[in-house]
Design a protein around this motif. Structure first.
Motif, mmCIF file in Angstrom:
data_model
loop_
_atom_site.group_PDB
_atom_site.id
_atom_site.type_symbol
_atom_site.label_atom_id
_atom_site.label_comp_id
_atom_site.label_asym_id
_atom_site.label_seq_id
_atom_site.Cartn_x
_atom_site.Cartn_y
_atom_site.Cartn_z
ATOM 1 N N ALA A 42 37.133 46.520 34.190
ATOM 2 C CA ALA A 42 36.808 45.972 35.512
ATOM 3 C C ALA A 42 38.061 46.048 36.377
ATOM 4 O O ALA A 42 39.126 46.466 35.906
ATOM 5 N N LEU A 43 37.916 45.659 37.615
ATOM 6 C CA LEU A 43 39.056 45.502 38.512
ATOM 7 C C LEU A 43 39.178 44.026 38.863
ATOM 8 O O LEU A 43 38.171 43.311 38.928
ATOM 9 N N LEU A 44 40.400 43.582 39.101
ATOM 10 C CA LEU A 44 40.652 42.248 39.614
ATOM 11 C C LEU A 44 41.166 42.418 41.032
ATOM 12 O O LEU A 44 42.201 43.045 41.244
ATOM 13 N N LEU A 45 40.414 41.910 42.002
ATOM 14 C CA LEU A 45 40.790 42.024 43.399
ATOM 15 C C LEU A 45 41.724 40.878 43.760
ATOM 16 O O LEU A 45 41.456 39.724 43.453
ATOM 17 N N ILE B 48 32.722 47.104 38.171
ATOM 18 C CA ILE B 48 32.769 45.646 38.320
ATOM 19 C C ILE B 48 34.092 45.250 38.971
ATOM 20 O O ILE B 48 35.146 45.778 38.611
ATOM 21 N N VAL B 49 34.022 44.293 39.909
ATOM 22 C CA VAL B 49 35.227 43.719 40.504
ATOM 23 C C VAL B 49 35.136 42.206 40.369
ATOM 24 O O VAL B 49 34.129 41.605 40.750
ATOM 25 N N LEU B 50 36.187 41.613 39.819
ATOM 26 C CA LEU B 50 36.299 40.161 39.717
ATOM 27 C C LEU B 50 37.341 39.665 40.704
ATOM 28 O O LEU B 50 38.214 40.436 41.122
ATOM 29 N N LEU B 51 37.279 38.393 41.021
ATOM 30 C CA LEU B 51 38.366 37.757 41.758
ATOM 31 C C LEU B 51 38.301 36.264 41.537
ATOM 32 O O LEU B 51 37.288 35.727 41.094
ATOM 33 N N VAL B 52 39.403 35.621 41.827
ATOM 34 C CA VAL B 52 39.456 34.159 41.841
ATOM 35 C C VAL B 52 39.634 33.792 43.304
ATOM 36 O O VAL B 52 40.647 34.144 43.920
ATOM 37 N N GLY B 53 38.617 33.143 43.874
ATOM 38 C CA GLY B 53 38.691 32.859 45.294
ATOM 39 C C GLY B 53 37.607 31.918 45.767
ATOM 40 O O GLY B 53 36.834 31.370 44.985
ATOM 41 N N PHE C 106 30.043 38.884 46.780
ATOM 42 C CA PHE C 106 30.505 38.339 45.502
ATOM 43 C C PHE C 106 29.615 37.175 45.101
ATOM 44 O O PHE C 106 29.118 36.438 45.949
ATOM 45 N N LYS C 107 29.437 37.027 43.776
ATOM 46 C CA LYS C 107 28.611 35.949 43.232
ATOM 47 C C LYS C 107 29.419 35.166 42.212
ATOM 48 O O LYS C 107 30.285 35.714 41.533
ATOM 49 N N LEU C 108 29.095 33.902 42.099
ATOM 50 C CA LEU C 108 29.744 33.034 41.134
ATOM 51 C C LEU C 108 29.412 33.495 39.719
ATOM 52 O O LEU C 108 28.246 33.762 39.404
ATOM 53 N N VAL C 109 30.426 33.605 38.871
ATOM 54 C CA VAL C 109 30.210 33.925 37.461
ATOM 55 C C VAL C 109 29.726 32.644 36.781
ATOM 56 O O VAL C 109 30.337 31.583 36.965
ATOM 57 N N ASP D 62 39.925 27.136 38.137
ATOM 58 C CA ASP D 62 38.684 26.461 38.461
ATOM 59 C C ASP D 62 37.544 27.449 38.272
ATOM 60 O O ASP D 62 37.468 28.466 38.976
ATOM 61 N N ALA D 63 36.665 27.172 37.319
ATOM 62 C CA ALA D 63 35.558 28.088 37.003
ATOM 63 C C ALA D 63 34.677 28.359 38.220
ATOM 64 O O ALA D 63 34.048 29.421 38.312
ATOM 65 N N ALA D 64 34.635 27.441 39.175
ATOM 66 C CA ALA D 64 33.820 27.626 40.386
ATOM 67 C C ALA D 64 34.441 28.620 41.351
ATOM 68 O O ALA D 64 33.879 28.901 42.398
ATOM 69 N N ARG D 65 35.613 29.177 40.997
ATOM 70 C CA ARG D 65 36.282 30.160 41.854
ATOM 71 C C ARG D 65 36.305 31.554 41.222
ATOM 72 O O ARG D 65 36.856 32.478 41.806
#
Length: 171
Positions: free
Chosen positions: A75-78, A111-116, A126-129, A141-144
């Motif tokens: 995956a990528l982390l943005l 796939i692209v993930l981020l914490v935000g 983007f959707k919440l994991v 914070d899992a909600a990010r």
């Protein structure tokens, strides 16, 4: 856009110092303890899917993406995505994010993930994991933790720890 002429272009190696100064101004020294930064310590971002925003020669924004794995899945982390404070709320962050996602898809990433901030990034898609499905190093914070599927269904069944893509790790 308030008649600003924004140019979005791929990040070049020579942009590194200006981007680091931008990160210092916008995030401060506390950025180094964040989970995403802990991953960035081990693997370089990919210049072909990382971009800068400029007004003339002035760098006013940046977005980077780096290779990670979620469990065994690439995956990528943005991130970080940052815009100089005087130029925020003018669509520059959205322009950078849209370009980064388009180029990632064009280059075959799935796939692209981020914490935000979910309210901000959900506007892009983007959707919440789901909680517990993905873990990050250090406290987060899992909600990010958010995901964007560049290919429909690409995140189905994917779970595990987010780690640097060790095949691309620094030597």
């Amino acid at each position: 856009m308030n008649d600003l002429s924004i140019t979005i272009r791929p990040e070049a190696a020579g942009d590194a110092q200006a981007i680091e100064r931008l990160h210092e101004r916008t995030f401060g020294p506390g950025r180094f303890v964040l989970s995403a930064y802990r991953i960035r310590e081990h693997v370089e971002h990919l210049l072909d899917v990382s971009f800068t925003a400029r007004i003339g020669t002035l760098l006013v924004g940046s977005v980077r993406q780096l290779p990670v794995t979620v469990g065994e899945t690439p995956a990528l982390l943005l991130g970080p995505l940052t815009v100089e404070p005087p130029f925020r709320s003018r669509g520059i962050g959205r322009m950078l994010t849209d370009r980064a996602l388009k180029e990632a898809k064009d280059k075959g990433h799935r796939i692209v993930l981020l914490v935000g901030d979910e309210p901000y990034y959900s506007r892009v898609g983007f959707k919440l994991v789901p909680k517990g499905r993905v873990t990050m190093p250090g406290p987060v914070d899992a909600a990010r933790i958010l995901v964007f599927e560049l290919v429909d269904g690409a995140f189905e069944g994917v779970s595990g720890a987010v780690a640097p893509d060790w095949s691309r790790a620094r030597g």
